[in-house]
Motif scaffolding. Structure first.
Motif, mmCIF file in Angstrom:
data_model
loop_
_atom_site.group_PDB
_atom_site.id
_atom_site.type_symbol
_atom_site.label_atom_id
_atom_site.label_comp_id
_atom_site.label_asym_id
_atom_site.label_seq_id
_atom_site.Cartn_x
_atom_site.Cartn_y
_atom_site.Cartn_z
ATOM 1 N N UNK A 9 68.851 105.867 -7.875
ATOM 2 C CA UNK A 9 67.863 105.252 -6.991
ATOM 3 C C UNK A 9 66.523 105.056 -7.685
ATOM 4 N N UNK A 10 66.375 105.658 -8.858
ATOM 5 C CA UNK A 10 65.096 105.605 -9.576
ATOM 6 C C UNK A 10 65.304 105.204 -11.031
ATOM 7 N N UNK A 11 65.690 103.957 -11.281
ATOM 8 C CA UNK A 11 65.944 103.519 -12.654
ATOM 9 C C UNK A 11 64.725 103.634 -13.561
ATOM 10 N N UNK A 12 63.523 103.579 -12.955
ATOM 11 C CA UNK A 12 62.310 103.673 -13.776
ATOM 12 C C UNK A 12 62.185 105.031 -14.459
ATOM 13 N N UNK A 13 62.855 106.058 -13.925
ATOM 14 C CA UNK A 13 62.809 107.370 -14.556
ATOM 15 C C UNK A 13 63.438 107.362 -15.940
ATOM 16 N N UNK A 14 64.382 106.479 -16.154
ATOM 17 C CA UNK A 14 65.117 106.465 -17.416
ATOM 18 C C UNK A 14 64.533 105.520 -18.454
ATOM 19 N N UNK A 139 65.862 117.925 -8.057
ATOM 20 C CA UNK A 139 65.746 116.973 -6.965
ATOM 21 C C UNK A 139 66.693 115.793 -7.115
ATOM 22 N N UNK A 140 67.270 115.628 -8.285
ATOM 23 C CA UNK A 140 68.207 114.531 -8.495
ATOM 24 C C UNK A 140 68.955 114.698 -9.794
ATOM 25 N N UNK A 141 69.916 113.822 -10.022
ATOM 26 C CA UNK A 141 70.759 113.937 -11.207
ATOM 27 C C UNK A 141 70.244 113.197 -12.420
ATOM 28 N N UNK A 142 69.070 112.562 -12.322
ATOM 29 C CA UNK A 142 68.568 111.756 -13.430
ATOM 30 C C UNK A 142 68.253 112.581 -14.680
ATOM 31 N N UNK A 143 67.554 113.686 -14.512
ATOM 32 C CA UNK A 143 67.210 114.510 -15.675
ATOM 33 C C UNK A 143 68.461 115.068 -16.369
ATOM 34 N N UNK A 144 69.422 115.633 -15.619
ATOM 35 C CA UNK A 144 70.659 116.069 -16.269
ATOM 36 C C UNK A 144 71.391 114.923 -16.969
ATOM 37 N N UNK A 145 71.447 113.756 -16.340
ATOM 38 C CA UNK A 145 72.137 112.620 -16.961
ATOM 39 C C UNK A 145 71.476 112.232 -18.271
#
Length: 217
Positions: A9-14, A139-145
Motif C-alpha cells: 500500500x506504500x510503494x514510496x517506502x521502497x 506496522x507492515x511488511x515493507x521493511x522485512x521485504x
C-alpha cells in the motif's frame, strides 16, 4: 534477469532503497528488476477499498481477499514462474543460508506486504513461502521485504564486485561472524592497527583472522 515484485500500500517506502547503492547498481547492470505493485490500484469501488473489519469481531482492520488476489494475479502475469512470499511473524526465520539459497534460484519472487491487523487468510492459497525477520511485530511488511530482497540481491553474481566479498563475511558459513577489519591510517588517536595485519605475511594474517572470527550466538 531476476525479477522481484512487491505488493504494498506504500510503494514510496521502497523507492529510496531500490534506487540506491547496490540495488541501483544491480538494476543498472541488468541483473535484477525491482518493481512495486500498488495494492490500492486493485481496491474495490470508487474509494478503492482494500480493508474491512474481521468476521467474528475484534479490533483493527484486515486486508481484503479480493484486492490481494487480484494483485498477486497481476504480478504472476508479469512473471508466471515467480514464487509468492508473504511477510508474517509466524513464518520461517530469515537467515544468511536462506539468502544464499534464494539467490541461487532461477525464478523471481512476489512479496506481499501486510498492513493493519493482517490479511484475509484465504490469500494463503496463493502463497509459496511465509517468512519472518524476527520475533517482533512491525506496522507492515515493507521493511522485512526490503531487508530480505537486499540480502538476496547482494549475493547475485556481479553485484558486489569482489569475488570473495560474500565468502568472507558474517554468516557465510552459517555459524561464524566476520573478523575485525582496519584501514589507513595505521595509527589514530593512539589506536594502532594490529601489527600482524601490517606484516605482509599472508599465512599469519589468515591465522589471525581465523582466530578472531566469532561464533554466532
Amino acid at each position: 534477469m531476476r525479477k522481484f515484485q512487491v505488493i504494498t500500500l506504500f510503494p514510496e517506502m521502497l523507492t529510496g532503497v531500490f534506487g540506491s547503492s547496490m540495488m541501483w547498481k544491480a538494476q543498472k547492470e541488468g541483473l535484477v528488476s525491482l518493481e512495486t505493485i500498488d495494492l490500492r490500484e486493485f481496491g474495490l469501488g470508487p474509494r478503492r477499498q482494500v480493508d474491512d473489519t474481521p468476521y467474528g469481531g475484534g479490533d483493527g482492520m484486515l486486508l481484503m481477499i479480493e484486492p490481494l488476489w487480484k494483485a498477486v494475479a497481476h504480478a504472476k502475469s508479469q512473471d508466471p514462474t515467480a514464487k509468492v512470499v508473504i511477510m508474517t511473524p509466524r513464518g520461517t526465520r530469515w537467515k544468511q543460508s536462506l539468502a544464499q539459497e534464494f539467490s541461487e534460484k532461477e525464478h523471481g519472487y512476489i512479496f506481499i506486504c501486510g498492513r493493519y491487523e493482517g490479511y484475509d487468510e484465504r490469500i494463503m492459497e496463493l502463497v509459496d513461502m511465509e517468512l519472518s525477520v524476527g520475533d517482533y511485530v512491525l506496522t507492515g511488511g515493507e521493511l522485512p521485504a526490503m531487508t530480505i530482497i537486499d540480502s538476496i540481491v547482494r549475493l547475485l553474481p556481479g553485484v558486489l564486485g569482489g569475488e570473495q566479498s560474500a565468502v568472507i563475511e558474517s554468516f557465510s558459513d552459517g555459524e561464524t561472524l566476520e573478523f575485525p577489519q582496519y584501514t589507513r591510517p595505521a595509527e589514530f588517536n593512539g589506536l594502532r592497527v594490529p601489527e600482524v595485519l601490517l606484516s605482509g605475511n599472508h599465512a599469519m594474517i589468515a591465522k589471525w583472522r581465523e582466530n578472531h572470527s566469532k561464533k554466532a550466538k
